[in-house]
Write a protein that holds these residues in place. Sequence first.
Motif, short mmCIF file in Angstrom:
data_model
loop_
_atom_site.label_atom_id
_atom_site.label_comp_id
_atom_site.label_asym_id
_atom_site.label_seq_id
_atom_site.Cartn_x
_atom_site.Cartn_y
_atom_site.Cartn_z
N LEU A 399 -0.27 -48.11 34.09
CA LEU A 399 0.36 -47.17 35.03
C LEU A 399 1.54 -46.47 34.38
N GLN A 400 2.32 -47.22 33.58
CA GLN A 400 3.46 -46.61 32.91
C GLN A 400 2.99 -45.57 31.91
N ALA A 401 1.91 -45.89 31.19
CA ALA A 401 1.35 -44.91 30.25
C ALA A 401 0.84 -43.68 31.00
N ALA A 402 0.29 -43.90 32.20
CA ALA A 402 -0.18 -42.77 33.01
C ALA A 402 0.98 -41.89 33.43
N ARG A 403 2.12 -42.51 33.77
CA ARG A 403 3.30 -41.72 34.15
C ARG A 403 3.82 -40.90 32.97
N THR A 404 3.73 -41.48 31.78
CA THR A 404 4.12 -40.73 30.59
C THR A 404 3.20 -39.53 30.39
N ALA A 405 1.90 -39.75 30.60
CA ALA A 405 0.95 -38.65 30.49
C ALA A 405 1.23 -37.57 31.53
N LEU A 406 1.64 -37.99 32.73
CA LEU A 406 2.01 -37.01 33.77
C LEU A 406 3.18 -36.15 33.31
N ARG A 415 -5.17 -39.58 34.75
CA ARG A 415 -6.16 -40.10 35.70
C ARG A 415 -6.94 -41.25 35.08
N GLU A 416 -7.36 -41.11 33.82
CA GLU A 416 -8.15 -42.16 33.16
C GLU A 416 -7.34 -43.44 33.00
N LEU A 417 -6.08 -43.30 32.61
CA LEU A 417 -5.23 -44.49 32.46
C LEU A 417 -5.03 -45.19 33.80
N THR A 418 -4.88 -44.40 34.85
CA THR A 418 -4.70 -44.98 36.18
C THR A 418 -5.98 -45.68 36.64
N GLU A 419 -7.12 -45.08 36.35
CA GLU A 419 -8.39 -45.74 36.68
C GLU A 419 -8.52 -47.05 35.92
N ASP A 420 -8.06 -47.08 34.67
CA ASP A 420 -8.08 -48.33 33.90
C ASP A 420 -7.23 -49.39 34.58
N ALA A 421 -6.05 -48.98 35.06
CA ALA A 421 -5.16 -49.94 35.73
C ALA A 421 -5.83 -50.52 36.97
N ILE A 439 0.02 -41.89 41.67
CA ILE A 439 -0.26 -41.12 40.45
C ILE A 439 -1.44 -40.20 40.65
N PHE A 440 -2.48 -40.69 41.33
CA PHE A 440 -3.62 -39.81 41.64
C PHE A 440 -3.14 -38.58 42.41
N GLY A 441 -2.19 -38.77 43.32
CA GLY A 441 -1.64 -37.64 44.05
C GLY A 441 -0.94 -36.66 43.13
N ASP A 442 -0.14 -37.18 42.20
CA ASP A 442 0.56 -36.30 41.24
C ASP A 442 -0.43 -35.54 40.37
#
Length: 659
Positions: A399-406, A415-421, A439-442
């Motif tokens: 999730l933290q990596a997903a936020r960095t990607a955001l 989205r892919e990182l969040t799905e992994d989480a 994150i999906f919302g963002d």
Amino acid sequence: MTSAGHVQSETGQPYVGLRAFRQQDRGLFFGREREAREIATLWQADRLTVMYGTSGVGKTSLLHAGVLPFLGSDRVDALPVGRVAPDPALLVSTAPVRSVYTLSLLSSWSAAPPAELAGLTIRDFLDRRPARVDRYDDPIPTLISIDQAEEMFTGAPYQESDLEEFVAQLADALQANAGLRLLLSMRQEYLASIVPFERVLGQGSRSWFHLLPFRRETALEAIRRPLDGTARRFGDNAAELLVDDLQTVTIDNDQGERTVLKVSGVEPVQLQVVCSALWESLPPEVHEITVDHVRLYANVDRFLTGFCRRMLKEVAERHNVPEGSIRSWLKRAFITEHGTRGTAYEGLHQTSGMPNAVVRALEDRHILKAEYRAGARWYELQHDRLIAAIRHTDPETSLQAARTALSRAQWAHARELTEDAVRTAEFDDLGVRAGAEAIFGDVAVGTGEPETARRHYDAAAEMFAVLQRADGVGRVLAAKGRLSLKLGDFSEAVSALSAAVARVPGDTSAQTDLARAFWHVGQPRAALIVLNGALAVTGETLLDALALRGAILADLDQPKAALRDLDLVRQHQQPATLAARALALALAGRFDAAEQEAADAIANAGHDGPVLLRAARVHVILGNAGAAAALAARAVRADDPALPEHLREQARRLLPEPD
């Protein structure tokens, strides 16, 4: 026995999970009938049979729950499955032995004290056993087996010196007893080690059997058949969906590119891990396991990640090595930058910097597997499927990596990182699911899908509320309010942002956005109250809040207070701030400076309604009625952003009266 003729496990669980099948589990053991029959035939026919395969392919389970039950005690004299790993406890108070391997094997066959076994050879032990005959008084074969026979070649130097003596004793027993048969079960990477001994042990009669992973049809049997003795069964296509998932491997490289692979086999240890976890996850009232149940509960990646966590924790505690260090080492040594499996060779004491004892423990727990190449022992991950489990062991890290990607506007990767989480989190981990929905919302905001974003934000807010996480609810409502602000739904923005600020009163960014929403709905004084509160409690210089308060004060004809704020943000001025400062300067009578700043603002205004209106007001004060009217007309037509309704009416008053 159940009515269906199947033996239930001790716990009522039809799947054994991580441990190997035992002989009493034979009623739950399916998918290996052909292999059990072939190995039983070879074992009875040849002096030496070598069964080999990778770690985790099910050799021990097949021997105990498949081959031995198939033989039957009336046709053969099969001794208990033996092991040769020397146990130091066996050597305590025991007279010197000719081979520690011999003592270990005899101790597998007999409950006699080690002291009574220490002086015996393998032939001595077997000769003391009474001969067994069939109903026709003919001798029946005596079958002996050694599971995990690679232990003969993995001991310390003092044990290696016993190997030749041990093999000589086996050969002597085989030669003395024409009906004696030996089965060795071992990992395939050790095959080269047994080759020098196969002639003396096989004595011209030897066979090899390569045990492979399940085929698709046998995997389905291993999934379905254990339920025959339970009140549950798989519905249409449910077991097939589970096998499809077990055969699908997703690989992510360091650039966020994803590759999906379909493998032909199914690893038995993975099948047992997943089926066991699925069984335990199902609600008690479920009797037919449907496709929806498999999709909801049989998250293969999550189960395998949980398996990895448990194994790494066990190894870390046993060997006093930080779990994080082991995980980082696995990522560094065995996962390439392309997201594929890498290899590392075993040194004298370490493997890529990790003590060999830790590496062997990971191999025993089916995280790593080894093979001999070019005279060296090489390790790699047991299966491609473990790559994601190792990389994303902690869903919060994903999730933290997903936020960095955001933050980098990498929407697909986020989205892919969040799905992994979500895949790797425990099913009931509501905190991860709530964070993922946010994150999906963002991501949906970033990709221009506002309605999808709202649905995700609403779901996240509900989950955070269940968790009594006011901060989480506040952050999600603030995001929803910003989305409404962006879409021009200012009343909704005021509602969402007010609720957010109530839950997270220290979020000055949300307070600034709430003030902006109040300004848009024509409540500038309410906006000032919010901004004054935000700026009063923080020790930071909030440029956005200062710029917005200065602009609103200029709109309210308070130039001195406006300039006090706007002068503080001169190094970060945007067109909106330039136009507000120009208006404040004009109201303060500083006409030359006002005209210049208005010109700068107009040059970069584009279709910004508020900027154009403030510039128009400057020209009214300067006495340029024509320029003011032209700018006011542009302000009314502007749409990026459009004028709020209360300012639109102000702009219309600056237009010339129609003829």
